[in-house]
Design a protein around this motif. Structure first.
Motif, PDB file in Angstrom:
ATOM      1  N   MET A 120      28.822  26.800  39.190  1.00 36.52           N
ATOM      2  CA  MET A 120      27.818  27.290  38.095  1.00 36.52           C
ATOM      3  C   MET A 120      26.637  27.885  38.310  1.00 36.52           C
ATOM      4  O   MET A 120      26.151  27.630  39.541  1.00 36.52           O
ATOM      5  N   ALA A 121      26.438  29.108  37.976  1.00 35.28           N
ATOM      6  CA  ALA A 121      25.134  29.797  37.934  1.00 35.28           C
ATOM      7  C   ALA A 121      25.205  30.435  39.449  1.00 35.28           C
ATOM      8  O   ALA A 121      24.092  30.427  40.144  1.00 35.28           O
ATOM      9  N   GLY A 122      26.272  30.624  40.105  1.00 32.57           N
ATOM     10  CA  GLY A 122      26.426  31.255  41.601  1.00 32.57           C
ATOM     11  C   GLY A 122      26.326  30.278  42.595  1.00 32.57           C
ATOM     12  O   GLY A 122      26.296  30.647  43.700  1.00 32.57           O
ATOM     13  N   PHE A 123      26.348  28.938  42.160  1.00 30.91           N
ATOM     14  CA  PHE A 123      26.224  27.569  43.269  1.00 30.91           C
ATOM     15  C   PHE A 123      27.297  26.850  43.142  1.00 30.91           C
ATOM     16  O   PHE A 123      28.060  26.787  42.109  1.00 30.91           O
ATOM     17  N   SER A 124      27.630  26.382  44.072  1.00 24.63           N
ATOM     18  CA  SER A 124      28.678  25.324  44.140  1.00 24.63           C
ATOM     19  C   SER A 124      28.188  23.745  44.851  1.00 24.63           C
ATOM     20  O   SER A 124      27.495  23.877  45.493  1.00 24.63           O
ATOM     21  N   PHE A 125      28.627  22.784  43.956  1.00 29.08           N
ATOM     22  CA  PHE A 125      28.281  21.451  44.237  1.00 29.08           C
ATOM     23  C   PHE A 125      29.300  20.517  44.604  1.00 29.08           C
ATOM     24  O   PHE A 125      30.292  20.490  43.676  1.00 29.08           O
ATOM     25  N   ASN A 126      29.412  19.932  45.949  1.00 26.28           N
ATOM     26  CA  ASN A 126      30.363  19.137  46.183  1.00 26.28           C
ATOM     27  C   ASN A 126      29.861  18.252  47.330  1.00 26.28           C
ATOM     28  O   ASN A 126      28.578  18.242  47.625  1.00 26.28           O
ATOM     29  N   LYS A 127      30.614  17.339  47.772  1.00 29.56           N
ATOM     30  CA  LYS A 127      30.360  16.163  48.747  1.00 29.56           C
ATOM     31  C   LYS A 127      29.696  16.563  49.923  1.00 29.56           C
ATOM     32  O   LYS A 127      29.188  15.904  50.795  1.00 29.56           O
TER      33      LYS A 127
END
Length: 364
Positions: A120-127
């Motif tokens: 979202m919003a150009g960012f990626s969130f993962n482990k």
């Protein structure tokens, strides 16, 4: 005439109970099932039809859906983090009938971290790009303050990054655990990490351990308010209006505060413009009667402690500290509904283990 009769004679189903809702849902479930199964317009042909029916019961129901397996649609009802609505989500799902092809879930449940990736919003969130740090706060040993460290943190995009992290955690530890086990969260980058970085995979185990410690420490702790002392506090606001508070001062000095971590804050609004910000006699009596109802329903021996009240500038606030949020949520919703035509009542429930919200009422 027959055409007009069909229009005006059509019976509109009103939703007053959980059973009413599920009866209505069962009549329409095949259409809803097919929309999700065929990847149709879920928003228009499913959510926009279900949401108004849920709203007839109560505001604050949100939905997430998708295929649980090739033959089953899962409908997740969520409170979107509003704690005062959790109990109603749990109840309506508990009341759901067994319907072939459907799985109903109360609140967003924890997922396997390997399956979570939020873009979202150009960012990626993962482990792989999220860690956490934990430091005990001086004088607040039971407080769980977590710092989330995001590898690609950029200060000017802090709001978007924080939202992404929160959605990630909501999916990783589950909606209920996210609200119930963490007291405060700060999101930052590696340069501002306050301590050693810990892999985000270990957060669940950490929270489980801390919650177990907390439950064992405060199991059976209670406070009897019958013989407590109360103080009347008076002040003058910048507006020139009066502020009057009645506070249980013994309770504010109690060393077991953390055992009742949920704060119920009720507001009753009235017209005090022409009375120095205070209610008139009739309103004063009405609010007193409503408070009496609250006290009858929320007993101290059941884990609901009345801290006191404050009256000023057209608002009376009433405060409780509670062991759990479920019964207070139901009691206040019923009272709010009962008096909707007589006085405006709003309420919120939030977590504050050490009752820091009420430090202003304590003596120096």
């Amino acid at each position: 005439m027959g055409f007009l009769k069909n229009i005006f004679g059509k019976k509109v189903e009103t939703i007053k109970t959980y059973r009413d809702f599920w009866n209505w849902f069962q009549k329409n479930e095949r259409a809803f099932f097919n929309v999700v199964k065929t990847k149709g317009n879920v928003e228009k042909d499913f959510f926009d039809k279900v949401s108004p029916k849920l709203a007839e019961l109560k505001d604050g129901f949100f939905m997430v859906t998708g295929m649980f397996d090739k033959d089953t649609v899962e409908l997740v009802l969520t409170a979107d983090g509003t704690i005062a609505n959790f109990v109603f989500i749990e109840e309506i799902v508990a009341a759901a009938p067994a319907i072939k092809g459907w799985k109903f879930t109360a609140l967003k449940t924890a997922l396997d971290i390997k399956d979570i990736r939020i873009d979202m919003a150009g960012f990626s969130f993962n482990k792989d790009n999220i860690h956490f740090c934990y430091e005990e706060q001086p004088g607040l040993p039971d407080e769980i303050d977590i710092t989330i460290v995001y590898d690609d943190f950029v200060e000017e995009h802090k709001t978007a990054i924080t939202n992404g992290v929160f959605i990630f955690l909501d999916n990783f530890i589950g909606e209920l655990n996210f609200a119930a086990t963490i007291d405060n969260i700060t999101v930052t980058g590696k340069a501002n990490a306050p301590g050693e970085l810990i892999k985000i995979e270990k957060l669940k185990d950490f929270l489980t351990w801390r919650e177990k410690e907390f439950v064992e420490k405060y199991e059976g702790v209670r406070h009897d308010t019958e013989h407590d002392n109360y103080s009347m506090l008076e002040a003058k606001l910048e507006s020139g209006h009066a502020l009057v508070a009645m506070i249980n001062t013994d309770l504010l000095e109690w060393d077991g505060k953390a055992s009742h971590p949920w704060i119920l804050n009720i507001e009753m609004k009235y017209d005090g413009e022409n009375n120095n910000g205070m209610p008139d006699d009739d309103t004063y009596k009405l609010m007193g009667a409503i408070e009496d109802e609250m006290l009858l329903a929320l007993k101290d021996y059941e884990g609901n402690l009345n801290i006191g009240r404050q009256t000023a500038d057209g608002i009376r606030e009433v405060y409780f500290a509670c062991k759990d949020f479920r019964k207070p949520s139901k009691v206040l919703h019923n009272i709010q509904t009962q008096y909707t035509d007589k006085i405006e009542i709003t309420y919120e429930i939030y977590k504050d283990k050490y009752w820091q919200s009420f430090e202003r009422f304590r003596g120096e």
